[in-house]
Structure formats: C-alpha cells, structure tokens
Design a protein around this motif. Sequence first.
Motif, PDB file in Angstrom:
ATOM      1  N   ILE A  93       0.855  -1.185   0.000  1.00  0.00           N
ATOM      2  CA  ILE A  93       0.000   0.000   0.000  1.00  0.00           C
ATOM      3  C   ILE A  93       0.893   1.237   0.000  1.00  0.00           C
ATOM      4  N   ALA A  94       0.586   2.168  -0.895  1.00  0.00           N
ATOM      5  CA  ALA A  94       1.428   3.354  -1.036  1.00  0.00           C
ATOM      6  C   ALA A  94       1.046   4.454  -0.056  1.00  0.00           C
ATOM      7  N   ALA A  95      -0.238   4.623   0.191  1.00  0.00           N
ATOM      8  CA  ALA A  95      -0.694   5.700   1.083  1.00  0.00           C
ATOM      9  C   ALA A  95      -1.959   5.266   1.801  1.00  0.00           C
ATOM     10  N   VAL A  96      -2.150   5.819   2.994  1.00  0.00           N
ATOM     11  CA  VAL A  96      -3.345   5.515   3.771  1.00  0.00           C
ATOM     12  C   VAL A  96      -3.969   6.821   4.247  1.00  0.00           C
ATOM     13  N   LEU A  97      -5.276   6.940   4.042  1.00  0.00           N
ATOM     14  CA  LEU A  97      -6.066   8.057   4.564  1.00  0.00           C
ATOM     15  C   LEU A  97      -6.705   7.554   5.849  1.00  0.00           C
ATOM     16  N   LEU A  98      -6.225   8.033   6.978  1.00  0.00           N
ATOM     17  CA  LEU A  98      -6.513   7.409   8.263  1.00  0.00           C
ATOM     18  C   LEU A  98      -7.267   8.350   9.207  1.00  0.00           C
ATOM     19  N   ASP A  99      -8.383   7.857   9.697  1.00  0.00           N
ATOM     20  CA  ASP A  99      -9.158   8.607  10.690  1.00  0.00           C
ATOM     21  C   ASP A  99      -8.511   8.437  12.064  1.00  0.00           C
ATOM     22  N   VAL A 100      -8.648   9.426  12.914  1.00  0.00           N
ATOM     23  CA  VAL A 100      -8.060   9.360  14.258  1.00  0.00           C
ATOM     24  C   VAL A 100      -8.985   8.626  15.209  1.00  0.00           C
ATOM     25  N   ILE A 101     -10.249   9.072  15.288  1.00  0.00           N
ATOM     26  CA  ILE A 101     -11.184   8.541  16.278  1.00  0.00           C
ATOM     27  C   ILE A 101     -12.072   7.472  15.633  1.00  0.00           C
ATOM     28  N   MET A 102     -11.897   6.239  16.096  1.00  0.00           N
ATOM     29  CA  MET A 102     -12.741   5.142  15.616  1.00  0.00           C
ATOM     30  C   MET A 102     -13.232   4.353  16.821  1.00  0.00           C
ATOM     31  N   GLU A 103     -12.687   3.140  17.072  1.00  0.00           N
ATOM     32  CA  GLU A 103     -13.123   2.384  18.264  1.00  0.00           C
ATOM     33  C   GLU A 103     -12.847   3.156  19.545  1.00  0.00           C
ATOM     34  N   THR A 104     -11.710   3.859  19.537  1.00  0.00           N
ATOM     35  CA  THR A 104     -11.328   4.684  20.690  1.00  0.00           C
ATOM     36  C   THR A 104     -10.914   6.052  20.181  1.00  0.00           C
ATOM     37  N   ASP A 105     -10.674   6.959  21.111  1.00  0.00           N
ATOM     38  CA  ASP A 105     -10.278   8.315  20.725  1.00  0.00           C
ATOM     39  C   ASP A 105      -8.902   8.358  20.069  1.00  0.00           C
TER      40      ASP A 105
ATOM     41  N   ALA B 131      -7.575   5.504  18.315  1.00  0.00           N
ATOM     42  CA  ALA B 131      -7.432   4.279  17.513  1.00  0.00           C
ATOM     43  C   ALA B 131      -6.543   4.508  16.301  1.00  0.00           C
ATOM     44  N   GLY B 132      -6.712   5.637  15.631  1.00  0.00           N
ATOM     45  CA  GLY B 132      -5.897   5.925  14.453  1.00  0.00           C
ATOM     46  C   GLY B 132      -4.433   6.131  14.804  1.00  0.00           C
ATOM     47  N   LEU B 133      -4.186   6.821  15.914  1.00  0.00           N
ATOM     48  CA  LEU B 133      -2.800   7.045  16.337  1.00  0.00           C
ATOM     49  C   LEU B 133      -2.129   5.736  16.745  1.00  0.00           C
ATOM     50  N   ASP B 134      -2.897   4.872  17.382  1.00  0.00           N
ATOM     51  CA  ASP B 134      -2.351   3.556  17.747  1.00  0.00           C
ATOM     52  C   ASP B 134      -2.007   2.747  16.486  1.00  0.00           C
ATOM     53  N   LEU B 135      -2.815   2.916  15.445  1.00  0.00           N
ATOM     54  CA  LEU B 135      -2.556   2.211  14.189  1.00  0.00           C
ATOM     55  C   LEU B 135      -1.280   2.737  13.530  1.00  0.00           C
ATOM     56  N   VAL B 136      -1.044   4.036  13.672  1.00  0.00           N
ATOM     57  CA  VAL B 136       0.208   4.606  13.152  1.00  0.00           C
ATOM     58  C   VAL B 136       1.404   3.921  13.816  1.00  0.00           C
ATOM     59  N   GLU B 137       1.339   3.759  15.133  1.00  0.00           N
ATOM     60  CA  GLU B 137       2.412   3.096  15.866  1.00  0.00           C
ATOM     61  C   GLU B 137       2.572   1.647  15.399  1.00  0.00           C
TER      62      GLU B 137
END
Length: 333
Positions: free
Chosen positions: A76-88, A90-96
């Motif tokens: 995958i070349a790029a991801v458009l990622l939301d911050v707040i999903m299951e938790t406030d 969640a998106g930042l945790d996915l970045v990690e």
Amino acid sequence: MAEQDDVLHLIDDAGAVPEASSARKWKVAVIDDDPAVHEGTRFALSDYSLRGQSLEILSAYSAAEGRSLMRAHPDIAAVLLDVIMETDAAGLDLVEYIRNEIHNETIRIILRTGQPGQAPERRVIVQYDINDYKAKTELTADKLFTSLTAALRSYQQLERMVQTRRGLEIIIEAASTLYDFRSMQRLAEGVLTQLASLINVDCAGILVLRDEGGSSGVDFSVLAGSGCYSRFIGTNGSKSLDPEVRQMVEAAFQRRKNEFLDQRSVLYLRTGSGREVVVLLQAERQLSETDRALVEIFGSRLSIAFDNVILYQQLQQANSQLEDRVAQRTRAL
C-alpha cells in the motif's frame, strides 16, 4: 465549512464500476468508521491518475480491520486514516503499529480527523510518524488530490531508494559468490539466478558466450538457460536458437551495448580476455529505471568473474600438462 464538507459527503457512489485493468495501480487505503467518508473519497478520486497509473482503493472501517489490511497488503502506497474510531486514539495507535510493529517505513500516512481538538495538529505531527494532517472539513476534492499526489510521489522516491539499496546488497553478495565459480557453466547459471533476484521478478533467461569476440565467422555457445530458454542449454551455434532469439543475440554482438525493451532486456559485456557475453532476459514487466541501472552495475562486474574462470581453466590445463610431462620424464629415467 459546510460547503467544503459537502464535497466529500454529498455523494452517490453508484456510478459505473471502472473496467478491470492489468496495468499496475497505486494502492491507497481508506481507514475510517464513517461509510460516507469512504464513498466521498472514492468519488473524489474516481478519475485519479499519476504517471499513467490509476488507484486501487482498499477500505477498512476500524483500526482492527486496518491492521489486517496493512498485513495483507504491504505494498500500500498511502493511507487516509481517521483518528477517532473504536477509541479516541485508535488511528494514532494504528500509526504506531504500522511504523513500529510491522516496520512499514515507506507507506505515506495522511491523518484525517473530524475533531481536531481531540488530537491537536502540532502535537500529533511531532509525536507520530505521519506525513500529513488534515481536518475533514477542510479536505476538499482538490486538497485531497494535492495531498495524495504529494504522498504518492514521496512513496515512489522511497521505494526507489529501498530497491536500490536491496539491489546493491545483492550485487555485493553476488560478487563474492560468482568469483568462486570454477566452471563456466556454473558461473553462467549463477548469473541468471542473480539477475532474476536483482530485478525481483520471475523471468526467463539465456546466456551465450563467444570465445573470440569480434572475429567474423565465429559462432557462440549457450552456457545457461532458464524458463522457456532452458531447452537451449549446451547447444552450439546460432542455428540452434529460435530465429527471433538468434536475431536479438546476433544484434547484441554487433551493437556491443545493452538494450532494454518492453519485456525483454539484452545485456552485453566483453571480458578482458576478449570473450563476449550476451544475456537475454524476458520478464513479465518492463524494467524500471532503477532496475536498469542495477542490471548495468551488475553487468560491469561480470567480466572479471568470467576471466577468473577462464584463467582457472587455463591454469588447470597447464598443471595437467606439466604433470603429464613429469610422468613421461619419470618413466624415461
């Protein structure tokens, strides 16, 4: 603000499905728990094209689905990622997870949030390895196009760097391996194997040698072949090859330089001892500029390997002749 937001959300994505194409596409992931964001993004990017490549948009509706998506599609070349999903966060945790657990350093991450106050831009951009930060209300179709284009260009540059580093590592490792061969046929087989590994694609290949390069009437022999060319192994003379293959090989001997075509590449080299080698590769795709540069670097190091084998064989022959003479002299005494 409302009008800008409508660009992404007041959308009917029930249009015609694009025709399937075998051409390579940019993989872009949309990870957001709002289906309207997915629909809006697909509509806004429906006619997107960069360097002749369209998009393949992959969707995930939670961070958990996003993790599975990242594991299943490492390209995958790029991801458009939301911050707040299951938790406030969640998106930042996915970045990690992307950067530190699966160690994907090339993917470009564009963070999108509908609640900027929950994740302040300055703090997020500093603490997390992301490449852009946008509020959903400001991300119009034009701005989305601009952000994604910058991300894909950056990804392409990083991919070239990764491929170059990988290729150079293969060349360095291959050098010591190829210099150890004492048989011309084994060396030729090793060259084809290393070239396939270098360009990282399944390919068929043939390697031919002309002992007295440049002399008129001198024919060549096939030292190695793979794939559809394996049937030519061990044959002598140009007439043993298919007309098209023979024409390309003979043209390479006359041209005395490399040639890269759509799905075929011809590598030419002349050894210090005057021998000439032509390698013909047939791959499923056209070689990139990076692939071509690596192949030429690899080829420039091969003449020494071939001369080493020739010298070794000459020394073996001289040693054998010397032993025969000693044996004859001993019997005479």
